[in-house]
Write a protein that holds these residues in place. Structure first.
Motif, short mmCIF file in Angstrom:
data_model
loop_
_atom_site.label_atom_id
_atom_site.label_comp_id
_atom_site.label_asym_id
_atom_site.label_seq_id
_atom_site.Cartn_x
_atom_site.Cartn_y
_atom_site.Cartn_z
N ASP A 8 0.83 -1.21 0.00
CA ASP A 8 0.00 0.00 0.00
C ASP A 8 0.87 1.26 0.00
O ASP A 8 0.56 2.23 -0.69
CB ASP A 8 -0.94 0.02 1.21
N THR A 9 1.96 1.26 0.76
CA THR A 9 2.86 2.41 0.82
C THR A 9 3.52 2.64 -0.54
O THR A 9 3.55 3.77 -1.03
CB THR A 9 3.94 2.20 1.90
N ARG A 10 4.02 1.57 -1.15
CA ARG A 10 4.66 1.70 -2.48
C ARG A 10 3.64 2.12 -3.53
O ARG A 10 3.94 2.90 -4.43
CB ARG A 10 5.35 0.40 -2.87
N SER A 38 -9.55 15.59 -2.06
CA SER A 38 -9.17 15.13 -0.72
C SER A 38 -8.91 13.63 -0.70
O SER A 38 -7.97 13.17 -0.04
CB SER A 38 -10.24 15.52 0.31
N THR A 39 -9.71 12.86 -1.43
CA THR A 39 -9.48 11.41 -1.49
C THR A 39 -8.14 11.13 -2.15
O THR A 39 -7.37 10.29 -1.67
CB THR A 39 -10.62 10.72 -2.26
N LEU A 40 -7.85 11.82 -3.24
CA LEU A 40 -6.57 11.62 -3.94
C LEU A 40 -5.40 11.99 -3.03
O LEU A 40 -4.39 11.28 -2.99
CB LEU A 40 -6.53 12.44 -5.23
N SER A 41 -5.53 13.09 -2.31
CA SER A 41 -4.47 13.51 -1.41
C SER A 41 -4.22 12.47 -0.33
O SER A 41 -3.07 12.09 -0.06
CB SER A 41 -4.85 14.85 -0.78
N ARG A 42 -5.29 11.98 0.28
CA ARG A 42 -5.15 10.96 1.33
C ARG A 42 -4.57 9.67 0.77
O ARG A 42 -3.78 9.00 1.42
CB ARG A 42 -6.51 10.70 1.99
N GLU A 44 -2.52 9.37 -1.91
CA GLU A 44 -1.10 9.57 -2.21
C GLU A 44 -0.24 9.65 -0.95
O GLU A 44 0.95 9.34 -0.99
CB GLU A 44 -0.90 10.82 -3.06
N ARG A 45 -0.82 10.05 0.16
CA ARG A 45 -0.09 10.09 1.44
C ARG A 45 -0.14 8.75 2.16
O ARG A 45 0.45 8.59 3.22
CB ARG A 45 -0.64 11.19 2.33
N GLY A 46 -0.86 7.78 1.59
CA GLY A 46 -0.95 6.45 2.19
C GLY A 46 -1.86 6.38 3.38
O GLY A 46 -1.79 5.43 4.17
N GLU A 47 -2.75 7.36 3.53
CA GLU A 47 -3.66 7.35 4.67
C GLU A 47 -4.84 6.42 4.45
O GLU A 47 -5.47 5.99 5.41
CB GLU A 47 -4.18 8.78 4.92
#
Length: 188
Positions: A8-10, A38-42, A44-47
């Motif tokens: 998920d992180t990669r 906001s979904t895309l940002s979360r 890409e940050r792996g949240e």
């Protein structure tokens, strides 16, 4: 579980790289993919982990299959891949488990995927990741309903459906048992 978290992180890092490679802002990607900024940002940050439908939308924008995207975050696949080493991706929200039986390779056009849908799972993909993608779906266990390019088909164990995908598609397991199928994908 640690292996899934690392994947998920990669994946989050690769999705951010793909956007940056194209010179797109989050707003531009949100517009192209019809996914909130906001979904895309979360993501890409792996949240958050992407659902199958969300990942399919991003693959369509980036014009690559889900398998290719997932392969980019895995190490180079060997020629022989033992069952216990095959990458497995889970979308708990939709009830979909995806095993890359033969992970894609940049020099090859075909791949084999095993899909398992829990009873009641219903996944809709707005568009193919690559227009004209050839798919062969071989039902192995349970019943799976496939809608591709506006045509609906119900597959029982042993049935095989073949098509080139140009439009929306849907994978549904009506139950009462899970549906397991082999998906053979060939790039155009």
């Amino acid at each position: 579980m640690r292996q899934a978290e690392e994947l998920d992180t990669r994946l989050a890092e690769r999705l951010a790289e793909l956007r940056v490679e194209r010179g797109w802002s989050l707003d531009e990607l949100a517009r192209r993919a019809a996914i909130s900024r906001s979904t895309l940002s979360r993501l890409e940050r792996g949240e958050i982990s992407p659902t199958a439908a969300l990942l399919n939308k991003l693959c369509a924008v980036y014009e690559q299959t889900m398998s290719r995207l997932l392969a980019e975050v895995e190490s180079e696949p060997p020629q022989l891949l033992r069952g216990e080493a095959q990458p497995v991706w889970r979308d708990e929200e939709s009830g979909f488990v995806r095993r890359s039986v033969s992970p894609p390779h940049p020099g090859l056009r075909g791949e084999v995927v095993e899909g398992v849908l829990r009873p009641g799972a219903d996944i809709v993909y707005d568009a193919p990741p690559v227009p004209g993608l050839e798919q062969h779906i071989w039902a192995l266990e349970g019943t799976v309903e496939i809608t591709a390019n506006g045509s609906a088909h119900t597959l029982a164990p042993g049935d095989c459906l073949r098509f080139r995908l140009w439009g929306a598609s849907r994978f549904r397991c009506p139950g009462p048992d899970p549906a397991r199928y082999a998906l053979l994908i060939v790039l155009p």
